[in-house]
Design a protein around this motif. Structure first.
Motif, PDB file in Angstrom:
ATOM      1  N   GLU A  53       5.340 -19.323  17.481  1.00  0.00           N
ATOM      2  CA  GLU A  53       4.966 -19.212  18.878  1.00  0.00           C
ATOM      3  C   GLU A  53       3.519 -19.644  19.052  1.00  0.00           C
ATOM      4  N   THR A  54       3.143 -20.046  20.261  1.00  0.00           N
ATOM      5  CA  THR A  54       1.792 -20.540  20.505  1.00  0.00           C
ATOM      6  C   THR A  54       0.788 -19.410  20.354  1.00  0.00           C
ATOM      7  N   PRO A  55      -0.459 -19.716  19.993  1.00  0.00           N
ATOM      8  CA  PRO A  55      -1.475 -18.685  19.815  1.00  0.00           C
ATOM      9  C   PRO A  55      -1.674 -17.800  21.030  1.00  0.00           C
ATOM     10  N   ALA A  56      -1.388 -18.313  22.231  1.00  0.00           N
ATOM     11  CA  ALA A  56      -1.608 -17.521  23.446  1.00  0.00           C
ATOM     12  C   ALA A  56      -0.675 -16.326  23.519  1.00  0.00           C
ATOM     13  N   THR A  57       0.494 -16.381  22.855  1.00  0.00           N
ATOM     14  CA  THR A  57       1.471 -15.288  22.931  1.00  0.00           C
ATOM     15  C   THR A  57       1.641 -14.577  21.608  1.00  0.00           C
ATOM     16  N   SER A  58       0.754 -14.845  20.673  1.00  0.00           N
ATOM     17  CA  SER A  58       0.876 -14.212  19.363  1.00  0.00           C
ATOM     18  C   SER A  58      -0.478 -13.751  18.889  1.00  0.00           C
ATOM     19  N   GLU A  59      -0.574 -13.386  17.618  1.00  0.00           N
ATOM     20  CA  GLU A  59      -1.821 -12.921  17.048  1.00  0.00           C
ATOM     21  C   GLU A  59      -2.887 -14.006  17.164  1.00  0.00           C
ATOM     22  N   PRO A  60      -4.119 -13.669  17.540  1.00  0.00           N
ATOM     23  CA  PRO A  60      -5.183 -14.657  17.690  1.00  0.00           C
ATOM     24  C   PRO A  60      -5.361 -15.483  16.426  1.00  0.00           C
ATOM     25  N   PRO A  61      -5.870 -16.730  16.586  1.00  0.00           N
ATOM     26  CA  PRO A  61      -6.029 -17.625  15.435  1.00  0.00           C
ATOM     27  C   PRO A  61      -6.841 -17.019  14.317  1.00  0.00           C
ATOM     28  N   GLY A  62      -7.754 -16.093  14.640  1.00  0.00           N
ATOM     29  CA  GLY A  62      -8.578 -15.514  13.594  1.00  0.00           C
ATOM     30  C   GLY A  62      -7.947 -14.328  12.919  1.00  0.00           C
TER      31      GLY A  62
ATOM     32  N   PRO B 249     -10.365 -23.536  15.036  1.00  0.00           N
ATOM     33  CA  PRO B 249      -9.197 -22.879  15.634  1.00  0.00           C
ATOM     34  C   PRO B 249      -8.190 -23.868  16.214  1.00  0.00           C
ATOM     35  N   GLN B 250      -8.682 -25.016  16.669  1.00  0.00           N
ATOM     36  CA  GLN B 250      -7.784 -26.021  17.223  1.00  0.00           C
ATOM     37  C   GLN B 250      -6.807 -26.518  16.163  1.00  0.00           C
ATOM     38  N   ARG B 251      -7.287 -26.680  14.941  1.00  0.00           N
ATOM     39  CA  ARG B 251      -6.417 -27.111  13.844  1.00  0.00           C
ATOM     40  C   ARG B 251      -5.349 -26.069  13.572  1.00  0.00           C
ATOM     41  N   LEU B 252      -5.722 -24.792  13.650  1.00  0.00           N
ATOM     42  CA  LEU B 252      -4.758 -23.726  13.418  1.00  0.00           C
ATOM     43  C   LEU B 252      -3.680 -23.735  14.506  1.00  0.00           C
ATOM     44  N   ARG B 253      -4.081 -23.959  15.750  1.00  0.00           N
ATOM     45  CA  ARG B 253      -3.112 -23.993  16.839  1.00  0.00           C
ATOM     46  C   ARG B 253      -2.105 -25.123  16.623  1.00  0.00           C
ATOM     47  N   ILE B 254      -2.615 -26.300  16.233  1.00  0.00           N
ATOM     48  CA  ILE B 254      -1.726 -27.448  15.985  1.00  0.00           C
ATOM     49  C   ILE B 254      -0.786 -27.144  14.820  1.00  0.00           C
ATOM     50  N   ALA B 255      -1.340 -26.513  13.774  1.00  0.00           N
ATOM     51  CA  ALA B 255      -0.519 -26.182  12.602  1.00  0.00           C
ATOM     52  C   ALA B 255       0.607 -25.224  12.969  1.00  0.00           C
ATOM     53  N   ARG B 256       0.309 -24.235  13.807  1.00  0.00           N
ATOM     54  CA  ARG B 256       1.333 -23.273  14.226  1.00  0.00           C
ATOM     55  C   ARG B 256       2.444 -23.966  15.014  1.00  0.00           C
ATOM     56  N   GLU B 257       2.057 -24.924  15.853  1.00  0.00           N
ATOM     57  CA  GLU B 257       3.057 -25.658  16.616  1.00  0.00           C
ATOM     58  C   GLU B 257       3.924 -26.513  15.692  1.00  0.00           C
ATOM     59  N   ILE B 258       3.297 -27.115  14.685  1.00  0.00           N
ATOM     60  CA  ILE B 258       4.038 -27.983  13.773  1.00  0.00           C
ATOM     61  C   ILE B 258       5.084 -27.200  12.994  1.00  0.00           C
ATOM     62  N   ILE B 259       4.746 -25.980  12.539  1.00  0.00           N
ATOM     63  CA  ILE B 259       5.700 -25.213  11.722  1.00  0.00           C
ATOM     64  C   ILE B 259       6.623 -24.352  12.569  1.00  0.00           C
ATOM     65  N   GLY B 260       6.515 -24.465  13.919  1.00  0.00           N
ATOM     66  CA  GLY B 260       7.487 -23.837  14.802  1.00  0.00           C
ATOM     67  C   GLY B 260       7.223 -22.401  15.166  1.00  0.00           C
TER      68      GLY B 260
ATOM     69  N   THR C  17       1.163 -22.271   3.626  1.00  0.00           N
ATOM     70  CA  THR C  17       0.406 -21.023   3.734  1.00  0.00           C
ATOM     71  C   THR C  17      -1.052 -21.223   3.325  1.00  0.00           C
ATOM     72  N   VAL C  18      -1.251 -21.929   2.220  1.00  0.00           N
ATOM     73  CA  VAL C  18      -2.622 -22.188   1.753  1.00  0.00           C
ATOM     74  C   VAL C  18      -3.411 -22.968   2.803  1.00  0.00           C
ATOM     75  N   ASN C  19      -2.780 -23.968   3.398  1.00  0.00           N
ATOM     76  CA  ASN C  19      -3.467 -24.793   4.395  1.00  0.00           C
ATOM     77  C   ASN C  19      -3.682 -24.055   5.707  1.00  0.00           C
ATOM     78  N   LEU C  20      -2.780 -23.125   6.048  1.00  0.00           N
ATOM     79  CA  LEU C  20      -2.994 -22.292   7.238  1.00  0.00           C
ATOM     80  C   LEU C  20      -4.223 -21.410   7.060  1.00  0.00           C
ATOM     81  N   LYS C  21      -4.414 -20.888   5.869  1.00  0.00           N
ATOM     82  CA  LYS C  21      -5.602 -20.077   5.599  1.00  0.00           C
ATOM     83  C   LYS C  21      -6.870 -20.905   5.791  1.00  0.00           C
ATOM     84  N   ARG C  22      -6.840 -22.125   5.282  1.00  0.00           N
ATOM     85  CA  ARG C  22      -8.014 -23.000   5.425  1.00  0.00           C
ATOM     86  C   ARG C  22      -8.277 -23.320   6.894  1.00  0.00           C
ATOM     87  N   ALA C  23      -7.203 -23.552   7.649  1.00  0.00           N
ATOM     88  CA  ALA C  23      -7.360 -23.851   9.072  1.00  0.00           C
ATOM     89  C   ALA C  23      -7.934 -22.653   9.811  1.00  0.00           C
TER      90      ALA C  23
END
Length: 431
Positions: free
Chosen positions: A412-421, A399-410, A388-394
């Motif tokens: 949904e992709t940013p395109a179908t969920s809340e925007p990275p920001g 935004p690319q780091r946040l997208r990769i992080a979301r994929e790693i923790i399983g 959670t702490v590292n997701l906040k930093r991302a």
């Protein structure tokens, strides 16, 4: 990947620079130790030949180049202008190209592989090779063997030794009337001697620092063996002089050659200095009756045979490209396995600690239902706290780091969920 390949070669630097940064075999262990201490570098290997000096390490390239300049007393600015550096996959690919002879003055020449193996052996004996360089070198050797087996890159290569003898035959049309003085007793000189014998040379004289080694070579060739100290005595009868030693100082000076020319009544002498550093003083070229060539002057003859191996070289390049990419894939995979193992161990430790707390409270008569709920909540909070702490930093950075992080923790992709920001809910840590 931290591996670095830094160096100079026959394409990037003239012989005047290459000979100044060459490492003699006898100083190599001490040089490795000094470099590791100065750079705080756990792994390091040095390759030094007549055509290149390269260092393979896991350190900062600027600091490594500065050390190389300081060690040899060469201006850093001079090395900056003629050196090259590769990191990660590019470094692995370069080492493979070198070992296969694809980066050599003589395309496909086989000697370089033995020289790299020697560099690895010396570094390993000195304790400067560990898991990283060991893995890279083993893959490099395997690829070089594969290239030799699957391509024709090594068939009939025009070697430096062959080029030297070819030039001699152009100056002396009938070698059966000439005497050759060979300085040194290594593999290159032996190749030179055999090519001269094929051309019908009249007499061969082998000069070496130790007489035993000179005699061993001379017996196999039907030649005469002498010491280096005896060269002035025998030089006047030499029509051809070819030298290749590991000496750090010139063996033949202008004065000695000039004296020999007078005794020869100025009959011409053909000289090839294959050594780096050079065995023959450059000033010898100023003498009227001397034809002096260095290893860099042999390019013309070597290029004549290069074209016949270019198709094989293309096949070798493909093998190298595939092998470098596969090595990196496996290397990264090993890194992922280690990360997963560490992460699993950390999660297990957290789970065991939380379970111990609950079991202690159960032993004291605590409510099992309440304690199970407490265990689930506490375990969840502990496990997701660091992500959670590292997701906040991302989210605050790339935004690319946040997208990769979301994929790693399983998620949904940013395109179908809340925007990275978007807003991230914090998780309260259970005290």
């Amino acid at each position: 990947m931290p591996i670095l390949a830094l160096g100079i070669n026959h394409d990037s630097a003239p012989i005047e620079v290459r000979e100044r940064v060459a490492f003699a075999p006898q100083v190599m262990p001490a040089a490795l130790e000094e470099a590791r201490a100065a750079l705080d570098c756990p792994e390091l290997a040095i390759l030094s030949t007549c055509n290149r000096t390269e260092i393979y390490a896991d350190t900062d390239p600027d600091q490594l180049l500065a050390w190389l300049a300081a060690y040899h007393g060469v201006a850093l600015e001079q090395l900056l202008g003629c050196s090259y550096r590769y990191t990660g996959e590019d470094a692995v690919r370069h080492m493979m190209r070198v070992a296969c002879g694809l980066d050599s003055l003589v395309l496909g020449e086989p000697q370089i592989l033995g020289q790299i193996k020697s560099a690895y052996a010396v570094a390993r004996e000195s304790g400067s090779v560990s898991s990283l360089l060991h893995s890279v070198f083993q893959q490099v050797f395997a690829v070089a063997k594969r290239v030799r087996t699957e391509t024709a890159i090594g068939e009939n290569p025009v070697s430096v030794a062959y080029a030297a003898v070819s030039l001699a035959s152009r100056i002396f049309t009938d070698l059966s009337r000439q005497t050759a003085l060979l300085v040194g007793a290594g593999e290159t000189i032996e190749l030179v001697a055999r090519h001269l014998l094929e051309q019908g040379i009249s007499q061969l004289v082998v000069a070496n620092r130790t007489l035993d080694r000179a005699q061993q070579l001379a017996e196999n060739l039907g030649a005469e063996a002498i010491l280096l100290a005896d060269i002035p005595e025998h030089l006047p009868r030499a029509d051809i002089v070819i030298s290749s030693t590991a000496s750090q100082l010139p063996i033949l000076g202008k004065g000695a050659v000039e004296t020999a020319l007078k005794k020869r009544r100025h009959r011409p002498v053909f000289m090839v200095d294959i050594a780096v550093p050079r065995d023959i003083e450059p000033q010898v070229e100023q003498l009227d009756d001397v034809y002096l060539y260095t290893v860099d002057d042999l390019r013309g003859v070597i290029d004549e045979g290069r074209r016949s191996r270019e198709q094989a070289a293309r096949a070798a390049h493909e093998i190298v490209e595939q092998a470098a990419a596969e090595f990196m894939r496996q290397y990264r995979s090993r890194g992922a396995v280690e990360t997963i193992r560490s992460y699993r161990q950390k999660a297990q430790e957290i789970g065991d600690a939380e379970l111990d707390k609950v079991l202690q409270q159960l032993d004291k008569g605590g409510d099992p239902r309440r304690l199970m709920q407490q265990l689930a909540r506490s375990l969840t909070n502990k496990l997701i706290h660091a992500p959670t702490v590292n997701l906040k930093r991302a989210a605050e950075g790339d935004p690319q780091r946040l997208r990769i992080a979301r994929e790693i923790i399983g998620l949904e992709t940013p395109a179908t969920s809340e925007p990275p920001g978007g807003k991230l809910e914090s998780t309260k840590k259970d005290g």
